[in-house]
Design a protein around this motif. Structure first.
Motif, short mmCIF file in Angstrom:
data_model
loop_
_atom_site.label_atom_id
_atom_site.label_comp_id
_atom_site.label_asym_id
_atom_site.label_seq_id
_atom_site.Cartn_x
_atom_site.Cartn_y
_atom_site.Cartn_z
N MET A 71 0.85 -1.21 0.00
CA MET A 71 0.00 0.00 0.00
C MET A 71 0.88 1.24 0.00
O MET A 71 1.74 1.40 0.86
CB MET A 71 -0.90 0.00 1.24
CG MET A 71 -1.88 1.14 1.31
SD MET A 71 -3.27 1.00 0.18
CE MET A 71 -4.27 -0.23 1.02
N LYS A 72 0.68 2.11 -0.97
CA LYS A 72 1.43 3.35 -1.06
C LYS A 72 0.67 4.48 -0.36
O LYS A 72 -0.56 4.52 -0.39
CB LYS A 72 1.63 3.74 -2.53
CG LYS A 72 2.47 2.77 -3.34
CD LYS A 72 2.54 3.25 -4.79
CE LYS A 72 3.34 2.32 -5.65
NZ LYS A 72 3.34 2.74 -7.08
N ASN A 73 1.44 5.40 0.23
CA ASN A 73 0.87 6.61 0.82
C ASN A 73 1.40 7.78 -0.01
O ASN A 73 2.60 8.09 0.04
CB ASN A 73 1.28 6.74 2.28
CG ASN A 73 0.58 7.89 2.99
OD1 ASN A 73 -0.40 8.45 2.49
ND2 ASN A 73 1.07 8.24 4.16
N ILE A 74 0.53 8.42 -0.78
CA ILE A 74 0.94 9.45 -1.74
C ILE A 74 0.57 10.84 -1.22
O ILE A 74 -0.58 11.11 -0.86
CB ILE A 74 0.28 9.22 -3.11
CG1 ILE A 74 0.59 7.81 -3.63
CG2 ILE A 74 0.75 10.29 -4.11
CD1 ILE A 74 2.05 7.53 -3.89
N LYS A 75 1.56 11.72 -1.21
CA LYS A 75 1.36 13.13 -0.84
C LYS A 75 1.23 13.96 -2.12
O LYS A 75 2.07 13.86 -3.01
CB LYS A 75 2.54 13.62 -0.01
CG LYS A 75 2.56 15.11 0.29
CD LYS A 75 3.88 15.49 0.94
CE LYS A 75 4.04 16.99 1.07
NZ LYS A 75 5.39 17.35 1.58
N LEU A 76 0.18 14.78 -2.18
CA LEU A 76 -0.05 15.65 -3.33
C LEU A 76 0.09 17.12 -2.92
O LEU A 76 -0.32 17.51 -1.82
CB LEU A 76 -1.46 15.45 -3.90
CG LEU A 76 -1.85 14.05 -4.39
CD1 LEU A 76 -3.30 14.07 -4.87
CD2 LEU A 76 -0.91 13.57 -5.49
N THR A 77 0.65 17.92 -3.80
CA THR A 77 0.62 19.38 -3.66
C THR A 77 -0.33 19.89 -4.73
O THR A 77 -0.15 19.61 -5.92
CB THR A 77 2.01 19.98 -3.86
OG1 THR A 77 2.92 19.40 -2.92
CG2 THR A 77 1.98 21.49 -3.64
N ILE A 78 -1.34 20.65 -4.30
CA ILE A 78 -2.47 20.98 -5.18
C ILE A 78 -2.67 22.49 -5.24
O ILE A 78 -2.60 23.19 -4.23
CB ILE A 78 -3.77 20.32 -4.66
CG1 ILE A 78 -3.55 18.81 -4.48
CG2 ILE A 78 -4.93 20.58 -5.59
CD1 ILE A 78 -4.55 18.16 -3.54
N GLU A 79 -2.95 22.95 -6.45
CA GLU A 79 -3.27 24.37 -6.69
C GLU A 79 -4.69 24.43 -7.22
O GLU A 79 -5.08 23.61 -8.06
CB GLU A 79 -2.28 24.92 -7.71
CG GLU A 79 -2.49 26.37 -8.10
CD GLU A 79 -1.41 26.82 -9.07
OE1 GLU A 79 -0.37 27.33 -8.60
OE2 GLU A 79 -1.59 26.65 -10.29
N TYR A 80 -5.48 25.39 -6.72
CA TYR A 80 -6.82 25.52 -7.27
C TYR A 80 -7.37 26.94 -7.17
O TYR A 80 -7.01 27.70 -6.28
CB TYR A 80 -7.81 24.54 -6.64
CG TYR A 80 -7.86 24.47 -5.13
CD1 TYR A 80 -8.64 25.35 -4.38
CD2 TYR A 80 -7.16 23.49 -4.45
CE1 TYR A 80 -8.70 25.26 -3.00
CE2 TYR A 80 -7.22 23.38 -3.07
CZ TYR A 80 -8.00 24.27 -2.35
OH TYR A 80 -8.05 24.18 -0.98
N ASP A 81 -8.22 27.24 -8.12
CA ASP A 81 -9.01 28.47 -8.14
C ASP A 81 -10.36 28.09 -7.53
O ASP A 81 -11.12 27.32 -8.11
CB ASP A 81 -9.16 28.95 -9.58
CG ASP A 81 -10.00 30.21 -9.72
OD1 ASP A 81 -10.82 30.50 -8.81
OD2 ASP A 81 -9.88 30.90 -10.75
N GLY A 82 -10.65 28.61 -6.36
CA GLY A 82 -11.81 28.14 -5.60
C GLY A 82 -13.14 28.79 -5.95
O GLY A 82 -14.15 28.47 -5.33
#
Length: 245
Positions: free
Chosen positions: A1-12
């Motif tokens: 099982m992998k634990n993946i960290k994401l860095t996310i950009e969004y226009d809310g």
């Protein structure tokens, strides 16, 4: 099982905030989970570093999820950015130790709030800043910011009612940078309560126009009365810039 960290950009601006809502598809978390489930064929729950309100933006929201997928992090980034709406972008993905938790492991955050301080509004900045045409006393604003730096009980500057959880937070720095009519207020601290930055901004701006006295900061911190603080500044001026681990 992998634990993946994401860095996310969004226009809310099109969304009802980060947190998934059962009766709506217009959340950041919901959109990302839907694409992750397409990608992995698994039921995925993504954990964000914290919620952002409806209309709030992010340059550096952090989240993690667990999966048995054999895709590499670069392949995950490609898939996510291909199928997510254009106003949500995954900037980075990295495999983390199993115990990493985007919310519980966060040590601090940086937010920036933008105002457009001019007589004439901007057609381009209207979704990314708060149009505020009133003249501001920058000396008083700086004094207000200095009073807020440090460790305090900030419940009076939040939308929280009574809570059993601690409402004591530390603001390490508040900096102000002006670029033409666009003024950026950057807040760095170990954590922020619900709507805390927006209420701080509303209060700071009202002190800057003379609508509220400088002593308002002390009054709210001492007596913990939300009604004594300023209005809640609109969401479109707020960006989550970074999360520290």
């Amino acid at each position: 099982m992998k634990n993946i960290k994401l860095t996310i950009e969004y226009d809310g601006r099109r969304y009802l905030g980060w947190q998934r809502l059962g009766n709506s598809e217009k959340t950041i978390q919901g959109k990302i989970e839907k694409v992750l489930q397409q990608m992995t064929g698994e039921e995925i729950e993504i954990i964000g570093s914290g919620r952002t309100d409806a209309g709030t933006h992010a340059r550096g929201q952090i989240a993690n999820f667990k999966t048995q997928s054999e895709l590499t992090p670069p392949e995950m980034i490609d898939f996510l950015n291909r199928y997510l709406p254009g106003d949500i972008v995954v900037k980075a993905a990295i495999e983390m130790p199993d115990r990493f938790h985007a919310r519980y492991n966060a040590k601090g955050k940086k937010y920036t709030y933008y105002i457009w301080n001019a007589e004439i509004p901007s057609a381009f900045e209207r979704y990314r800043s708060f149009y505020f045409p009133q003249e501001l006393d920058l000396e008083k604003i700086n004094q207000a910011c200095q009073k807020l730096i440090g460790t305090h009980d900030f419940i009076g500057f939040s939308a929280l009612k009574k809570t059993k959880k601690s409402t004591i937070r530390t603001i390490e720095d508040i900096s102000i940078e002006q670029n033409g009519h666009l003024v950026a207020f950057t807040f760095v601290g170990n954590g922020f309560l619900h709507k805390m930055v927006r209420i701080l901004m509303g209060t700071i701006l009202e002190i800057g126009t003379g609508k509220l006295p400088l002593e308002t900061i002390d009054e709210v911190l001492d007596h913990k009365i939300r009604e004594a603080a300023g209005e809640t500044a609109p969401a479109q001026g707020l960006f989550l810039d970074d999360v520290y681990y």
